[in-house]
Design a protein around this motif. Structure first.
Motif, PDB file in Angstrom:
ATOM      1  N   PHE A   1    -136.268  -1.448 -10.233  1.00  0.00           N
ATOM      2  CA  PHE A   1    -135.805  -2.462  -9.279  1.00  0.00           C
ATOM      3  C   PHE A   1    -136.421  -2.199  -7.908  1.00  0.00           C
ATOM      4  CE2 PHE A   1    -133.158  -4.671  -6.316  1.00  0.00           C
ATOM      5  CZ  PHE A   1    -132.596  -5.734  -7.003  1.00  0.00           C
ATOM      6  N   ALA A   2    -137.227  -3.135  -7.424  1.00  0.00           N
ATOM      7  CA  ALA A   2    -137.870  -2.994  -6.116  1.00  0.00           C
ATOM      8  C   ALA A   2    -136.915  -3.467  -5.023  1.00  0.00           C
ATOM      9  CB  ALA A   2    -139.154  -3.813  -6.072  1.00  0.00           C
ATOM     10  N   SER A   3    -136.664  -2.609  -4.040  1.00  0.00           N
ATOM     11  CA  SER A   3    -135.795  -2.980  -2.928  1.00  0.00           C
ATOM     12  C   SER A   3    -136.509  -2.709  -1.612  1.00  0.00           C
ATOM     13  CB  SER A   3    -134.473  -2.212  -2.977  1.00  0.00           C
ATOM     14  OG  SER A   3    -133.539  -2.789  -2.086  1.00  0.00           O
ATOM     15  N   TRP A   4    -136.220  -3.529  -0.605  1.00  0.00           N
ATOM     16  CA  TRP A   4    -137.002  -3.505   0.626  1.00  0.00           C
ATOM     17  C   TRP A   4    -136.183  -3.240   1.882  1.00  0.00           C
ATOM     18  CZ3 TRP A   4    -135.118  -7.756   3.326  1.00  0.00           C
ATOM     19  CH2 TRP A   4    -134.504  -8.741   2.549  1.00  0.00           C
ATOM     20  N   MET A   5    -134.884  -3.196   1.772  1.00  0.00           N
ATOM     21  CA  MET A   5    -134.047  -2.827   2.911  1.00  0.00           C
ATOM     22  C   MET A   5    -133.779  -1.319   2.867  1.00  0.00           C
ATOM     23  SD  MET A   5    -132.992  -4.839   5.331  1.00  0.00           S
ATOM     24  CE  MET A   5    -132.247  -6.371   5.862  1.00  0.00           C
ATOM     25  N   PRO A   6    -133.291  -0.723   3.975  1.00  0.00           N
ATOM     26  CA  PRO A   6    -133.020   0.724   3.968  1.00  0.00           C
ATOM     27  C   PRO A   6    -131.958   1.098   2.932  1.00  0.00           C
ATOM     28  CG  PRO A   6    -132.936  -0.182   6.205  1.00  0.00           C
ATOM     29  CD  PRO A   6    -133.011  -1.352   5.281  1.00  0.00           C
ATOM     30  N   PRO A   7    -131.937   2.352   2.510  1.00  0.00           N
ATOM     31  CA  PRO A   7    -130.942   2.798   1.521  1.00  0.00           C
ATOM     32  C   PRO A   7    -129.499   2.575   1.965  1.00  0.00           C
ATOM     33  CG  PRO A   7    -132.693   4.423   1.720  1.00  0.00           C
ATOM     34  CD  PRO A   7    -132.937   3.409   2.809  1.00  0.00           C
ATOM     35  N   THR A   8    -129.272   2.483   3.281  1.00  0.00           N
ATOM     36  CA  THR A   8    -127.908   2.285   3.799  1.00  0.00           C
ATOM     37  C   THR A   8    -127.463   0.826   3.760  1.00  0.00           C
ATOM     38  OG1 THR A   8    -128.856   2.132   6.030  1.00  0.00           O
ATOM     39  CG2 THR A   8    -127.989   4.278   5.331  1.00  0.00           C
ATOM     40  N   HIS A   9    -128.366  -0.094   3.424  1.00  0.00           N
ATOM     41  CA  HIS A   9    -127.996  -1.508   3.348  1.00  0.00           C
ATOM     42  C   HIS A   9    -127.005  -1.699   2.198  1.00  0.00           C
ATOM     43  CE1 HIS A   9    -128.402  -5.853   2.623  1.00  0.00           C
ATOM     44  NE2 HIS A   9    -128.753  -5.912   3.902  1.00  0.00           N
ATOM     45  N   PRO A  10    -126.036  -2.641   2.328  1.00  0.00           N
ATOM     46  CA  PRO A  10    -125.029  -2.803   1.272  1.00  0.00           C
ATOM     47  C   PRO A  10    -125.595  -3.126  -0.097  1.00  0.00           C
ATOM     48  CG  PRO A  10    -124.904  -4.595   2.908  1.00  0.00           C
ATOM     49  CD  PRO A  10    -125.747  -3.505   3.486  1.00  0.00           C
ATOM     50  N   VAL A  11    -126.741  -3.792  -0.164  1.00  0.00           N
ATOM     51  CA  VAL A  11    -127.342  -4.049  -1.479  1.00  0.00           C
ATOM     52  C   VAL A  11    -127.705  -2.736  -2.150  1.00  0.00           C
ATOM     53  CG1 VAL A  11    -129.397  -4.945  -2.645  1.00  0.00           C
ATOM     54  CG2 VAL A  11    -128.163  -6.386  -1.018  1.00  0.00           C
ATOM     55  N   ASN A  12    -128.312  -1.820  -1.395  1.00  0.00           N
ATOM     56  CA  ASN A  12    -128.755  -0.549  -1.968  1.00  0.00           C
ATOM     57  C   ASN A  12    -127.629   0.466  -2.095  1.00  0.00           C
ATOM     58  OD1 ASN A  12    -131.471  -1.461  -2.053  1.00  0.00           O
ATOM     59  ND2 ASN A  12    -131.655  -1.042   0.136  1.00  0.00           N
ATOM     60  N   GLU A  13    -126.688   0.414  -1.184  1.00  0.00           N
ATOM     61  CA  GLU A  13    -125.623   1.413  -1.149  1.00  0.00           C
ATOM     62  C   GLU A  13    -124.456   1.057  -2.053  1.00  0.00           C
ATOM     63  OE1 GLU A  13    -124.331   4.092   2.514  1.00  0.00           O
ATOM     64  OE2 GLU A  13    -123.467   2.095   2.670  1.00  0.00           O
ATOM     65  N   VAL A  14    -124.210  -0.243  -2.249  1.00  0.00           N
ATOM     66  CA  VAL A  14    -123.026  -0.675  -3.002  1.00  0.00           C
ATOM     67  C   VAL A  14    -123.391  -1.509  -4.234  1.00  0.00           C
ATOM     68  CG1 VAL A  14    -120.879  -2.004  -2.894  1.00  0.00           C
ATOM     69  CG2 VAL A  14    -121.610  -0.662  -0.907  1.00  0.00           C
ATOM     70  N   VAL A  15    -124.166  -2.558  -4.014  1.00  0.00           N
ATOM     71  CA  VAL A  15    -124.400  -3.530  -5.094  1.00  0.00           C
ATOM     72  C   VAL A  15    -125.191  -2.919  -6.250  1.00  0.00           C
ATOM     73  CG1 VAL A  15    -125.398  -5.759  -5.696  1.00  0.00           C
ATOM     74  CG2 VAL A  15    -124.283  -5.452  -3.471  1.00  0.00           C
ATOM     75  N   LEU A  16    -126.320  -2.299  -5.960  1.00  0.00           N
ATOM     76  CA  LEU A  16    -127.165  -1.793  -7.049  1.00  0.00           C
ATOM     77  C   LEU A  16    -126.530  -0.648  -7.832  1.00  0.00           C
ATOM     78  CD1 LEU A  16    -130.716  -2.097  -5.444  1.00  0.00           C
ATOM     79  CD2 LEU A  16    -129.569  -3.651  -7.039  1.00  0.00           C
ATOM     80  N   PRO A  17    -125.871   0.332  -7.173  1.00  0.00           N
ATOM     81  CA  PRO A  17    -125.200   1.358  -7.967  1.00  0.00           C
ATOM     82  C   PRO A  17    -124.099   0.789  -8.876  1.00  0.00           C
ATOM     83  CG  PRO A  17    -125.482   2.105  -5.709  1.00  0.00           C
ATOM     84  CD  PRO A  17    -125.846   0.652  -5.732  1.00  0.00           C
ATOM     85  N   THR A  18    -123.384  -0.217  -8.367  1.00  0.00           N
ATOM     86  CA  THR A  18    -122.329  -0.824  -9.177  1.00  0.00           C
ATOM     87  C   THR A  18    -122.911  -1.593 -10.346  1.00  0.00           C
ATOM     88  OG1 THR A  18    -120.958  -1.064  -7.194  1.00  0.00           O
ATOM     89  CG2 THR A  18    -120.320  -2.348  -9.125  1.00  0.00           C
ATOM     90  N   TRP A  19    -123.950  -2.373 -10.090  1.00  0.00           N
ATOM     91  CA  TRP A  19    -124.597  -3.136 -11.160  1.00  0.00           C
ATOM     92  C   TRP A  19    -125.215  -2.196 -12.187  1.00  0.00           C
ATOM     93  CZ3 TRP A  19    -129.857  -5.987 -11.057  1.00  0.00           C
ATOM     94  CH2 TRP A  19    -129.905  -6.939 -12.092  1.00  0.00           C
ATOM     95  N   LYS A  20    -125.797  -1.113 -11.723  1.00  0.00           N
ATOM     96  CA  LYS A  20    -126.348  -0.106 -12.635  1.00  0.00           C
ATOM     97  C   LYS A  20    -125.268   0.402 -13.593  1.00  0.00           C
ATOM     98  CE  LYS A  20    -128.279   4.576 -12.712  1.00  0.00           C
ATOM     99  NZ  LYS A  20    -128.758   5.731 -11.918  1.00  0.00           N
ATOM    100  N   LYS A  21    -124.098   0.704 -13.067  1.00  0.00           N
ATOM    101  CA  LYS A  21    -122.993   1.189 -13.897  1.00  0.00           C
ATOM    102  C   LYS A  21    -122.570   0.117 -14.897  1.00  0.00           C
ATOM    103  CE  LYS A  21    -119.495   4.128 -14.728  1.00  0.00           C
ATOM    104  NZ  LYS A  21    -118.601   3.335 -15.599  1.00  0.00           N
TER     105      LYS A  21
END
Length: 344
Positions: free
Chosen positions: A30-50
Motif C-alpha cells: 500500500f503506497a501512502s504519501w502523508m507522514p506516518p502520524t497522519h490519521p490514515v497511516n496511524e489509524v485507518v491502515l493498521p485497522t484495515w490491515k487487521k
C-alpha cells in the motif's frame, strides 16, 4: 531415543507447516504519501490491515510503503501495478475526478464520517458506471474534516483573503479561491509547512487536523474556524484489479467485505478525531483561534460567496449523463440523517 526422534520429527514437521503458511501469505503493498502520524497511516491502515488479516485467516496482509511518488501519481502507480493499493486526493488530478466533487460542496455541515458514508452510498447508487475509477477497484470514499483557513494573518472578512497567496488543493477549493479573489498556489499537503516557512504562501485551506499532522502550528499565527467549514476534501482508497484477481476468490470477497462503507466510515471517523487533536495543538502553541459563530458577519459573507457553487458543479458534469441534482440532494439527506444519529 526413539521418543526423542519422534519429538524432533514432529517439531520439524510443524516448523515446515508454519514456514509454508508464512511463505504463502500474500502482502498487499500500500503506497501512502502523508507522514506516518497522519490519521490514515496511524489509524485507518493498521485497522484495515487487521480486518483483512482476520477476514482471510492471515492469508493476506497489508504493508505500507512511503515515498513512492508525488501524491497525484498514486492512482497511476496502482493502475500500473507499481503498488497494489493506495489512497489519493481527487483534487490533485484536475479533470479526471469531477463527480467526487459532489461531497466537497460548501455548507454540508456534517462530520467527515457522515459525509464519507453518504458519499459511498450515493456514488454506488448514481455513479457506479462512471469512468473516473476505470482501471481501479474502488474500496472506500473518505472526506477529511471541514476545511478551514490557517494563515499568517487574521481573517475577519472575505476581503482579508483578497490578493493573499493561499495554497489550495484543487476541486471545489479552486472555485472558492477564485470567488474570494485570492492568489491560488498549488502544492501537495506534505509541502505546506515548507511553503509557509519560506513565505511562498500566506495561508492554506486545510482541515484543522493538519495543524498537528503537518506541524502547521509552528508556521501559522491564525486559524479561522467557519461553522461547518468552508468545504470538504474527498479521497478514495483503491486496489489494483489484477492483484485482487490473483487472489483466491474467497479472499478477494473477504477483503471487499471489510472495505466499502465500513472502511469509508472508519476513514471519516479517524479524520474527525484527528481534528480534535489538531485544534488542541493550535491552542497549546498559542495560535490565534477565531471561531466564527453561526450567523456572524463572516459566516454570512461566506454563505453568499458559496451560493450557486453546487449549481455550477451540476452543470459541469452534465456531459456524464448522471442525475447529479438527485444525487446531491440524496447525499445531503443521507449525510444529515447519519449525523443526527451520531449526535444522539
Amino acid at each position: 531415543m526413539k521418543k526423542l526422534k519422534t519429538t524432533v520429527a514432529l517439531v520439524a514437521t510443524l516448523g515446515a507447516l508454519y514456514s509454508t503458511s508464512a511463505m504463502s501469505q500474500t502482502v498487499m503493498r500500500f503506497a501512502s504519501w502523508m507522514p506516518p502520524t497522519h490519521p490514515v497511516n496511524e489509524v485507518v491502515l493498521p485497522t484495515w490491515k487487521k480486518w483483512i488479516e482476520d477476514a482471510t485467516d492471515n492469508r493476506v496482509t497489508l504493508a505500507v510503503e512511503y515515498n513512492m511518488g508525488h501524491p497525484k501519481t498514486m492512482f497511476n502507480l496502482v493502475e500500473d501495478g507499481v503498488a497494489d493499493a493506495s489512497w489519493g486526493y481527487h483534487g490533485y488530478v484536475p479533470g479526471r475526478f469531477r463527480l467526487t466533487q459532489i461531497v466537497e460542496q460548501p455548507l454540508l455541515g456534517v462530520s467527515a464520517e457522515a459525509a464519507s458514508v453518504a458519499h459511498w452510498r450515493v456514488h454506488n447508487k448514481y455513479f457506479q458506471g462512471a469512468p473516473e475509477f476505470d482501471g481501479l477497484e474502488l474500496v472506500a470514499l473518505v472526506t477529511h474534516g471541514p476545511g478551514q483557513v490557517h494563515s499568517t494573518f487574521p481573517v475577519n472578512s472575505i476581503s482579508d483573503l483578497q490578493n493573499k497567496k493561499i495554497r489550495i488543493g484543487g476541486g471545489v477549493q479552486a472555485v472558492i479561491g477564485e470567488r474570494a479573489g485570492l492568489v491560488p498556489v498549488a502544492g501537495p499537503a506534505p509541502k505546506v509547512y515548507e511553503m509557509l516557512q519560506q513565505g511562498v504562501i500566506d495561508g492554506v485551506f486545510l482541515p484543522v487536523c493538519d495543524v498537528k499532522n503537518l506541524r502547521l502550528d509552528e508556521v501559522i499565527t491564525h486559524t479561522t474556524q467557519l461553522p461547518g467549514g468552508m468545504y470538504l476534501g474527498s479521497f478514495s482508497f483503491f486496489i489494483n484489479p489484477d492483484f485482487l484477481a490473483d487472489l483466491d476468490p474467497k479472499d478477494r470477497d473477504a477483503i471487499l467485505k471489510v472495505s466499502g462503507e465500513q472502511l469509508s466510515a472508519l476513514g471519516g471517523r479517524a479524520q474527525d478525531e484527528s481534528d480534535v487533536a489538531g485544534l488542541e495543538a493550535a491552542k497549546a502553541a498559542g495560535v490565534n483561534i477565531n471561531v466564527v459563530a453561526e450567523g456572524a458577519p463572516l459566516a454570512q459573507e461566506y454563505a453568499q460567496l458559496a451560493e450557486g457553487i453546487d449549481d455550477a458543479w451540476i452543470e459541469s458534469v452534465a456531459d456524464l449523463k448522471v442525475d447529479a441534482r438527485a444525487a446531491l440532494d440524496e447525499l445531503r439527506a443521507v449525510a444529515r440523517a447519519y449525523q443526527a444519529e451520531l449526535d444522539k
